[in-house]
Design a protein around this motif. Structure first.
Motif, mmCIF file in Angstrom:
data_model
loop_
_atom_site.group_PDB
_atom_site.id
_atom_site.type_symbol
_atom_site.label_atom_id
_atom_site.label_comp_id
_atom_site.label_asym_id
_atom_site.label_seq_id
_atom_site.Cartn_x
_atom_site.Cartn_y
_atom_site.Cartn_z
ATOM 1 N N VAL A 387 0.839 -1.200 0.000
ATOM 2 C CA VAL A 387 0.000 0.000 0.000
ATOM 3 C C VAL A 387 0.878 1.254 0.000
ATOM 4 O O VAL A 387 0.639 2.194 -0.764
ATOM 5 N N ALA A 388 1.921 1.234 0.830
ATOM 6 C CA ALA A 388 2.825 2.380 0.890
ATOM 7 C C ALA A 388 3.498 2.593 -0.469
ATOM 8 O O ALA A 388 3.611 3.723 -0.951
ATOM 9 N N THR A 389 3.902 1.498 -1.089
ATOM 10 C CA THR A 389 4.561 1.582 -2.399
ATOM 11 C C THR A 389 3.607 2.163 -3.441
ATOM 12 O O THR A 389 3.962 3.043 -4.216
ATOM 13 N N ARG A 390 2.382 1.677 -3.445
ATOM 14 C CA ARG A 390 1.397 2.168 -4.409
ATOM 15 C C ARG A 390 1.139 3.660 -4.200
ATOM 16 O O ARG A 390 1.126 4.450 -5.150
ATOM 17 N N GLN A 391 0.962 4.046 -2.934
ATOM 18 C CA GLN A 391 0.701 5.452 -2.633
ATOM 19 C C GLN A 391 1.847 6.335 -3.118
ATOM 20 O O GLN A 391 1.647 7.357 -3.763
ATOM 21 N N LEU A 392 3.049 5.918 -2.786
ATOM 22 C CA LEU A 392 4.232 6.660 -3.195
ATOM 23 C C LEU A 392 4.285 6.815 -4.717
ATOM 24 O O LEU A 392 4.560 7.888 -5.252
ATOM 25 N N ARG A 393 3.998 5.710 -5.415
ATOM 26 C CA ARG A 393 4.109 5.727 -6.873
ATOM 27 C C ARG A 393 2.962 6.532 -7.494
ATOM 28 O O ARG A 393 3.149 7.188 -8.517
ATOM 29 N N GLU A 394 1.799 6.487 -6.882
ATOM 30 C CA GLU A 394 0.693 7.306 -7.399
ATOM 31 C C GLU A 394 1.013 8.790 -7.243
ATOM 32 O O GLU A 394 0.726 9.610 -8.111
ATOM 33 N N ARG A 395 1.623 9.116 -6.107
ATOM 34 C CA ARG A 395 2.008 10.495 -5.864
ATOM 35 C C ARG A 395 3.066 10.922 -6.889
ATOM 36 O O ARG A 395 3.014 12.028 -7.444
ATOM 37 N N LEU A 396 4.025 10.032 -7.144
ATOM 38 C CA LEU A 396 5.062 10.343 -8.137
ATOM 39 C C LEU A 396 4.442 10.551 -9.516
ATOM 40 O O LEU A 396 4.806 11.481 -10.238
ATOM 41 N N ALA A 397 3.478 9.693 -9.868
ATOM 42 C CA ALA A 397 2.842 9.818 -11.180
ATOM 43 C C ALA A 397 2.148 11.170 -11.305
ATOM 44 O O ALA A 397 2.221 11.828 -12.353
ATOM 45 N N ALA A 398 1.488 11.591 -10.221
ATOM 46 C CA ALA A 398 0.796 12.891 -10.258
ATOM 47 C C ALA A 398 1.799 14.017 -10.466
ATOM 48 O O ALA A 398 1.542 14.972 -11.204
ATOM 49 N N LYS A 399 2.952 13.882 -9.815
ATOM 50 C CA LYS A 399 3.969 14.926 -9.964
ATOM 51 C C LYS A 399 4.569 14.911 -11.372
ATOM 52 O O LYS A 399 4.830 15.969 -11.955
#
Lengths: 680, 680
Positions: A387-399
């Motif tokens: 979950v932490a990995t997904r959240q981090l990567r979703e945030r990166l994608a948004a950026k």
């Protein structure tokens, strides 16, 4: 030697003759023996045990040798007591095993050789050896100050301050490569002229001590003379030399590679360690200097996977272990971008035995991150990582999207490609490698968002979250979590090493144990059938589920692992793993052949359930193993865990065996039905 | 009254007119109001709420009444704020509900009536009431010294020493019978001439406040005049009077009984509590004086079960609760020999709300023993009870065998019969009742073994171990244990009250929640399908599994419970239990009809899986519900937990609804396939 008192006795188990000792023993040992008037004996328990048929079990011979020398009780009485104890301990495993133990007890008494210690030993001096360390400064520091003291059994003398800079409990990776234990009696010798280049030997190797390389002319030219090779087969590989390189000092000598070698004239034979020591330099050279080539072979094949660096090597697992062969393969497929949450059990022991961590990194410094939580919460622990990995990567994608909005040219293109492939296992690394330098340029030009993204750049490329554990964890203690995590729908991969028994915990029956199996808490044979973890998990419909058995079908093993990993949802792979605890005939050097026999007898089944097939209107369930042609009861009688039942409960055993066979038949029928009917 | 300060305001919600107050209010209240110059208001929020269409929800009316009287902020502002809040809170539940709340807010302001307090109230004095307690000395002590202080909200003034003699935490059983809360607005009136004597009303009653009796002439003769009856139908029952007796003061007024009454002219109608108070004496008489008759009806039928005393009564469960109807029925079937391990959740609250324990005992002093361990270990807790019970009983059997060896005549025969029926649910009690006096005789003659057996005589008759819990426990938090206990093969019975949501815990989604269901943690509708706990459990092959839905098929409910109990192995019964949290149209008085609709729409399925059938060569799986004839989507749109999705996520809801319908169809197909094919 320093534990032997002056005038005391010392027994050494070795394959050397008395005459050869002078050459092999270190000077410090020789001089201690001579100066302290030590009575020195040798015994070749290794060859003796083989001769008797006990394989690698030398302990009984050495025990009786001890009693002979110690003379605490008259040796005839001692022999009698030992034989009575052997009868009691092994009676239920069969008369044959009792007789072997009797022979071993006699051998311990008879095969001792007293060594005439030459007076010259007192003055023996070794030439000084300068130790040469390779690696990062941090690693060399760790090896010198932690690994070596602990290996010399001086770990309890280390001050707390040694660990000051790793207060979070983190250990450096790849430490096991510095051990070079040299514990094998025999190691494989590769015979290139017989080799068919299938790479199956390296595929099954539990310790990653036999590896495939495609070497170019330059690499071969600079290689140590001992390195062998042959012209590589395969389109586009004509200019490479195929090398199957053995690592003698890390090999455990299980013999799996030689046993499964399918070449008509066997390309591997087991030879005494000493005779193969010239291969060490060749191995060290190969690891350091032979690069990974584009051979045109897909990494998602048995052979192709073996040209990838294993990122699990030289673990403390038993010789012949199947668990580590699965795990090693997984690291070859996904290791450079994976996280592992490991349940307590064998896999947490061979996976994290301090100080010699066997998980390692590749030349780019990438390797599996690994941690062990509790026995009962490991699936949840892995879910948290996912979950932490997904959240981090979703945030990166948004950026990245925001950066792209204002970007032009190469940066814009790199952002787009990155976003298009963000969840694609195969393409994401390449897109990331193209994106990072563009972001660095932008950051240098003052783009704050790019700077932020680069802080978490390790999470840019698609990650692969794995949850490892044994059957005791997955079927029993951690099952509540396994079920919950699989049901969550999150993109995690669960790998179960199914030994059908609590191995490391002490051999207790688990819900994975089969009818008739003798184990702790199931002394009279387990009465109820094995839990069908796969069927249970398939009931959800959105979980990728596979049952694999490496030795029975290498290709299916690779395919299942690859499918599990690239499925964007929860995956469960259950790998059959015969274990030292099973008492396989011929020992663990036959573990992979035992899997083959298990599948042929209908004891274990291979299948894959891929929810993606439903969208194509297909049956998600595919049965990969053929109709059993062997006999179930004959198969289980190859293993002491079953045969011991008929010794202890002769009246009860036959009914249990046939009940087990019957249930196995029913299970196979259910599987074929499901394969032909689509139950979803 | 003592909390109202002199000169303060007091608002009473009641259905009385100002003129009727003098008659209904206790003297202490009247004199306090008059002496302290209290401003006294009444409001009939009960009828007002009904009128508006809010059923039993009076809180909004009372809230706005409070603001009107308190005058903290100008009432017009208060009304505006309250309406804004209502819009915000209920907007996603639909415009209709918002409008109702607006009306309720207005009603609270408009419907207050100021009472002209007569000066004479200052001198009001009630005739002294002598309280009459019935029961054991211990019980009377408990009621006076624990129940009453706590009911009067003075529990925190009780000294620790009150509980000195129950230091182990044990509470007396049957305390709830002393509460007589009188909380129902309307209670059922039984109309014998319309009654068809099916006993379904009592079968579905959550609080055991309507009960069937077969009274003989003598019992009828001595009964209070208010007791009604009619000639009982059925062979052998010609001399009995059939009585369906209502218990007004314990009834919660849910109306389930009247709603499900299948008699063409309805034998039950809801009437104001006051009008039915004459039935209280009749009920008390029936409980105390009407014995259980041998009506020839099997207890294992819907009707037959209802002549057995419920051993769960007057719990604190919500009006209309389905969970307690299942549990009450189970106590009628097995309560005199059962132990219950209860998970945390609704069932531990209504099952063990101190001090008013609703589990009770029959005239022989036998009833369920009940305890609640932790949320996550309840199955294991129950397993421990089962194993201990089995061990105790095996030890007793061994002792009875020894006694029999030396016995003759009646004792020998009693021992033999006992041993022959030791694990037979139906026959063991009778054999035990015959054995005990024989053992007592033997003990009197000095037989030490008989004395030992008698010490544990409560365990002589077959016991019934039950494990109770909700879906949050069974599907999620306690599932690791549920699976392990079911897999163990031990003779336990697990009853799951499946509300598809964490009810008592606060309405969170559980793995039992369905696609599209809105719950805490699933505000946008649960995206993944309900866990198939039954299919998972059936995969073992030796677990009895049933899915039941009381309102859809009473007889199947009884049959499943009886089969589960008499199966000598692990059993799992999953009972569908619509809940206050679902937002059923018309409220919980329709809970049983909602189950019927759920089954007809293919939302819920009824089936039984009995491993015993395999020995007969039959398919162990039997599908009990017919092909769905209703529409799935239409069905779920009856419940706010689903309709609220289309308010909050109108664009997303239709796809989710149809996905849910599709999965339900697939599930039904799988069940019919399984019923016709035999997958074992």
């Amino acid at each position: 030697m320093q534990d032997v008192k002056p005038g005391g006795s010392f027994l050494l188990n070795c394959q050397w003759s008395p005459e050869e000792l002078d050459q092999h023993l270190p000077a410090s040992m020789k001089s201690y023996i001579a100066k302290n008037n030590i009575k020195f004996y040798i015994v070749d328990a290794i060859n003796k045990a083989r001769e008797i048929g006990m394989g690698k079990r030398t302990n009984t011979i050495l025990q009786s040798g001890f009693f002979k020398l110690a003379n605490i009780i008259p040796i005839d009485d001692a022999v009698q007591y030992m034989k009575e104890a052997a009868k009691k301990s092994y009676g239920r495993k069969g008369e044959e095993i009792v007789q072997m133990n009797y022979k071993a007890i006699d051998a311990g008494v008879d095969a001792l050789v007293e060594v005439n210690v030459p007076a010259s030993w007192a003055d023996a001096v070794d030439a000084p050896v300068e130790k040469h360390y390779e690696g990062s400064e941090q690693m060399i520091d760790f090896v010198k100050n932690v690994l070596e003291p602990i290996s010399e059994q001086k770990g309890n003398k280390l001050p707390v301050s040694t660990f000051e800079h790793s207060a979070d409990g983190a250990f450096p990776m790849g430490v096991s490569a510095y051990e070079k234990r040299g514990v094998a009696v025999d190691v494989p010798e590769w015979i290139p002229e017989n080799c068919i280049q299938c790479a199956q030997c390296s595929f099954v190797c539990p310790h990653a001590t036999i590896r495939a390389y495609a070497a170019d002319a330059e690499e071969m030219k600079n290689a140590p003379a001992a390195m062998k090779g042959k012209k590589m087969i395969g389109k586009g590989c004509e200019d490479y030399t195929f090398v199957m390189q053995v690592d003698p000092l890390d090999c455990m000598g299980c013999g799996l590679c030689a046993n499964i070698c399918p070449a008509p004239n066997k390309a591997l034979v087991m030879k005494p360690l000493d005779s193969q020591m010239d291969q060490q330099a060749a191995f060290d050279y190969a690891v350091k200097h032979i690069s990974e080539k584009d051979t045109g072979l897909s990494v998602e094949t048995v052979k192709g996977s073996q040209f990838k660096q294993p990122l699990l090597e030289f673990s403390g697992a038993c010789a012949g272990c199947v668990e580590t062969a699965y795990a090693r393969l997984i690291t070859q497929l996904f290791g450079d971008r994976m996280s592992i949450a490991n349940a307590t059990g064998c896999s947490s022991i061979w996976g994290g035995s301090a100080p010699a961590i066997p998980y390692t990194t590749n030349k780019d410094g990438r390797g599996p991150s690994w941690a062990n939580s509790l026995f009962e919460d490991n699936a949840e622990f892995g879910l948290g990582i996912a979950v932490a990995t997904r959240q981090l990567r979703e945030r990166l994608a948004a950026k990245v999207e925001k950066v792209m909005e204002k970007a032009e040219g190469a940066l814009k293109e790199a952002c787009q490609t990155y976003l298009d492939t963000q969840t694609n296992s195969a393409a994401s690394r390449k897109a990331t490698d193209a994106l990072v330098p563009e972001l660095e340029k932008a950051a240098a030009n003052g783009c704050e968002l790019s700077k932020e993204i680069l802080k978490d750049k390790d999470f840019l490329a698609k990650r692969s979250v794995w949850i490892f554990g044994g059957d005791g964890w997955a079927y029993d203690i951690g099952y509540g979590g396994v079920d919950h995590v699989l049901a969550s729908g999150e993109d995690v991969n669960i790998m179960v090493f199914d030994t059908e028994v609590y191995s490391n915990t002490g051999g207790q029956a688990s819900k994975a144990s089969q009818i008739g199996q003798v184990a702790q808490f199931a002394a009279s044979g387990k009465a109820i059938k094995k839990k069908d973890l796969a069927a249970i998990s398939m009931s959800y419909g959105y979980i990728y589920v596979a049952q694999i058995g490496m030795g029975a079908n290498y290709q299916q093993t690779v395919r299942a692992l690859v499918e599990a990993e690239n499925y964007h949802g929860p995956s469960l792979v259950i790998g059959y793993a015969p274990c030292e605890m099973h008492g396989i005939k011929g020992g663990m050097g036959n573990s992979q052949l035992e899997i083959k026999a298990a599948v042929e007898a209908g004891y274990w089944h291979l299948f894959r359930y891929d929810p993606r097939l439903k969208a194509e209107g297909k049956n998600p369930f595919q049965l990969d193993s053929k109709e059993p042609k062997g006999d179930y009861e004959e198969f289980i009688k190859r293993e002491v865990r079953y045969t011991s039942l008929s010794r202890s409960f002769p009246e009860k055993a036959p009914a249990m065996y046939s009940l087990a066979a019957e249930e196995a038949k029913k299970k196979y029928n259910r599987l074929t039905k499901r394969a032909s009917e689509n139950w979803d």
